[in-house]
Design a protein around this motif. Structure first.
Motif, short mmCIF file in Angstrom:
data_model
loop_
_atom_site.label_atom_id
_atom_site.label_comp_id
_atom_site.label_asym_id
_atom_site.label_seq_id
_atom_site.Cartn_x
_atom_site.Cartn_y
_atom_site.Cartn_z
N GLY A 8 1.00 -1.37 -0.11
CA GLY A 8 0.30 0.11 -0.02
C GLY A 8 0.44 0.50 0.01
N ARG A 9 1.82 1.49 1.19
CA ARG A 9 3.25 2.27 0.76
C ARG A 9 3.44 2.55 -0.30
N TYR A 10 4.07 1.33 -0.94
CA TYR A 10 4.47 1.66 -2.45
C TYR A 10 3.88 2.08 -3.77
N GLY A 11 2.66 2.67 -3.51
CA GLY A 11 1.70 2.76 -4.59
C GLY A 11 1.78 4.07 -3.99
N ASP A 12 1.71 4.52 -3.48
CA ASP A 12 1.75 6.31 -2.87
C ASP A 12 3.23 6.85 -2.47
N VAL A 13 4.07 6.16 -3.13
CA VAL A 13 5.27 6.37 -3.12
C VAL A 13 5.31 7.37 -4.90
N GLY A 38 17.96 16.38 -13.88
CA GLY A 38 19.51 15.51 -14.37
C GLY A 38 19.46 15.01 -13.31
N VAL A 39 18.08 14.55 -12.02
CA VAL A 39 17.97 13.73 -11.14
C VAL A 39 17.25 12.61 -11.29
N ASN A 40 18.28 11.21 -11.17
CA ASN A 40 17.06 10.14 -11.33
C ASN A 40 15.34 10.18 -10.37
N ALA A 41 14.20 10.56 -11.10
CA ALA A 41 13.09 10.30 -10.89
C ALA A 41 11.99 9.20 -11.00
N GLY A 42 12.24 8.29 -12.08
CA GLY A 42 10.97 7.24 -11.42
C GLY A 42 11.60 6.47 -13.15
N LYS A 43 10.41 6.14 -13.54
CA LYS A 43 10.97 4.73 -14.49
C LYS A 43 10.12 5.31 -16.30
N VAL A 44 10.45 4.92 -16.95
CA VAL A 44 9.15 4.48 -18.24
C VAL A 44 8.13 3.55 -18.03
N VAL A 54 -3.19 8.84 -34.03
CA VAL A 54 -1.93 7.46 -33.74
C VAL A 54 -0.91 8.62 -34.92
N ARG A 55 -1.11 9.60 -35.05
CA ARG A 55 0.39 10.73 -35.12
C ARG A 55 1.07 10.96 -33.54
N ASN A 56 0.67 10.79 -32.68
CA ASN A 56 1.11 10.79 -31.15
C ASN A 56 1.32 9.30 -30.90
N ILE A 57 2.47 10.01 -30.01
CA ILE A 57 2.55 8.77 -29.28
C ILE A 57 2.78 8.92 -27.15
N LEU A 58 2.51 8.04 -26.65
CA LEU A 58 2.10 7.91 -25.18
C LEU A 58 3.31 7.42 -24.54
N VAL A 59 3.59 8.35 -24.12
CA VAL A 59 4.85 7.43 -23.14
C VAL A 59 4.59 8.13 -21.94
N LYS A 60 3.67 6.68 -20.96
CA LYS A 60 3.52 6.75 -19.43
C LYS A 60 4.46 6.21 -18.52
N ILE A 61 4.65 7.51 -17.58
CA ILE A 61 5.89 7.23 -16.48
C ILE A 61 5.83 7.62 -15.28
N ASN A 62 6.29 7.57 -14.66
CA ASN A 62 6.17 7.09 -13.46
C ASN A 62 7.38 7.94 -12.15
N VAL A 63 6.86 8.96 -11.65
CA VAL A 63 7.83 9.10 -10.99
C VAL A 63 7.72 9.83 -9.85
N LYS A 64 8.78 9.83 -8.42
CA LYS A 64 8.95 10.33 -6.93
C LYS A 64 7.04 11.47 -6.99
N LYS A 65 6.77 10.75 -5.70
CA LYS A 65 5.93 12.18 -5.41
C LYS A 65 6.50 13.03 -5.21
N GLY A 66 5.82 14.29 -5.06
CA GLY A 66 6.39 15.45 -4.37
C GLY A 66 7.01 15.83 -5.17
N LEU A 67 7.82 15.73 -6.26
CA LEU A 67 8.41 16.32 -7.39
C LEU A 67 7.30 17.69 -7.72
N PRO A 68 8.13 18.61 -8.27
CA PRO A 68 7.21 20.04 -8.40
C PRO A 68 6.77 19.72 -9.75
#
Length: 284
Positions: A8-13, A38-44, A54-68
């Motif tokens: 549960g905590r992992y889903g919130d980070v 420049g700082v490691n913040a997440g993954k694709v 279809v001309r557009n590409i959607l890249v879903k990313i997860n980044v650390k919570k609290g980033l501005p």
């Protein structure tokens, strides 16, 4: 139970966002690193085509919570030199500081800006076309006619250079004559100084003469005023008196000429005639 709480905590980070682009994402794969300034913040998480366009590409990313992450946040594709793999780097222009709200079911979208490689790829065709035009123009210049023109220009430059050297020699000779001319100029300036001094003396004398003339004019004006106000009226009275005296003398002379005895007996009193005051008609 502990495992459940940890999951549960992992889903919130982390927060989920979707990066959109209509350009190429070569080298980008799932699990590629997402950087924030420049700082490691997440993954694709995934890379998909937009089902609505279809001309557009959607890249879903997860980044650390609290980033501005704000409305001014943008993404760029960053290529790693050795492996050729790509990363997503997030940046912020600071122009729209409002936080960008998102949720896992409807992730907010972040626009990807063209990278330097994309700009070079887009402009590469234009660069090649301009290079071909430049080469064609150089070939036109360097043909036989162009070479003759260039040779003619170089010859003219050589001739002009020789003329400049001759001109420099003449200028040296002219400058060598400058000292005597300077002495003559100083002598002339000395004479001009004397003339200026004499002119100054003449101006002083002229000023004095003008001053004396002004005084004379003032005195003449005063004398003229005295004549107008005193002498002329007296002269007018004397002339009038002389005129009256002359008239009396003419009258006396006429009377003596008409009646010489009047000198002894005086003027006769004649009786008034008709129409004169005191006239009386004689009685019959």
């Amino acid at each position: 139970m502990a495992i459940t709480l940890w999951l549960g905590r992992y889903g919130d980070v982390s927060d989920t966002y979707v990066v959109t682009t209509n350009g190429s994402v070569s080298g980008l794969v799932e699990e590629s690193t997402v950087l924030y300034r420049g700082v490691n913040a997440g993954k694709v998480v995934s890379i998909l085509f937009d089902p609505e366009d279809v001309r557009n590409i959607l890249v879903k990313i997860n980044v650390k919570k609290g980033l501005p992450i704000t409305h001014g946040t943008y993404a760029k594709l960053r290529i790693q030199g050795l492996t050729g793999l790509a990363q997503i780097e997030l940046g912020d222009s600071g122009e729209q500081p409002q936080p960008l709200e998102t949720n896992p079911s409807n992730p907010a979208r972040i626009t990807m800006r063209p990278s330097l490689v994309d700009k070079l790829s887009d402009s590469g065709g234009n660069i090649l076309i301009r290079a071909e035009e430049l080469i064609a123009r150089l070939n036109a210049i360097l043909n036989s006619d162009g070479q003759q023109r260039i040779q003619h220009i170089l010859q003219n430059l050589e001739t002009s250079t020789g003329k400049l050297a001759s001109l420099e020699d003449r200028l040296d000779d002219a400058f060598a004559q400058v000292p005597p001319l300077t002495g003559s100029a100083q002598h002339s300036l000395h004479h001009l100084d004397d003339m200026a001094h004499q002119m100054s003396q003449l101006l002083k004398e002229g000023h004095s003469l003008l001053k004396d003339t002004g005084l004379l004019l003032q005195e003449g004006k005063s004398a003229a005023g005295q004549i107008n106000h005193s002498t002329i009226p007296k002269l007018d009275a004397t002339l009038e008196s002389l005129t009256q005296t002359a008239s009396e003398m003419r009258r006396v002379a006429k009377s003596l000429r008409d009646d010489p005895q009047a000198l002894l007996h005086g003027n006769r009193h004649e009786q008034p005639g008709p129409g004169e005051p005191g006239f009386m008609e004689p009685r019959r």
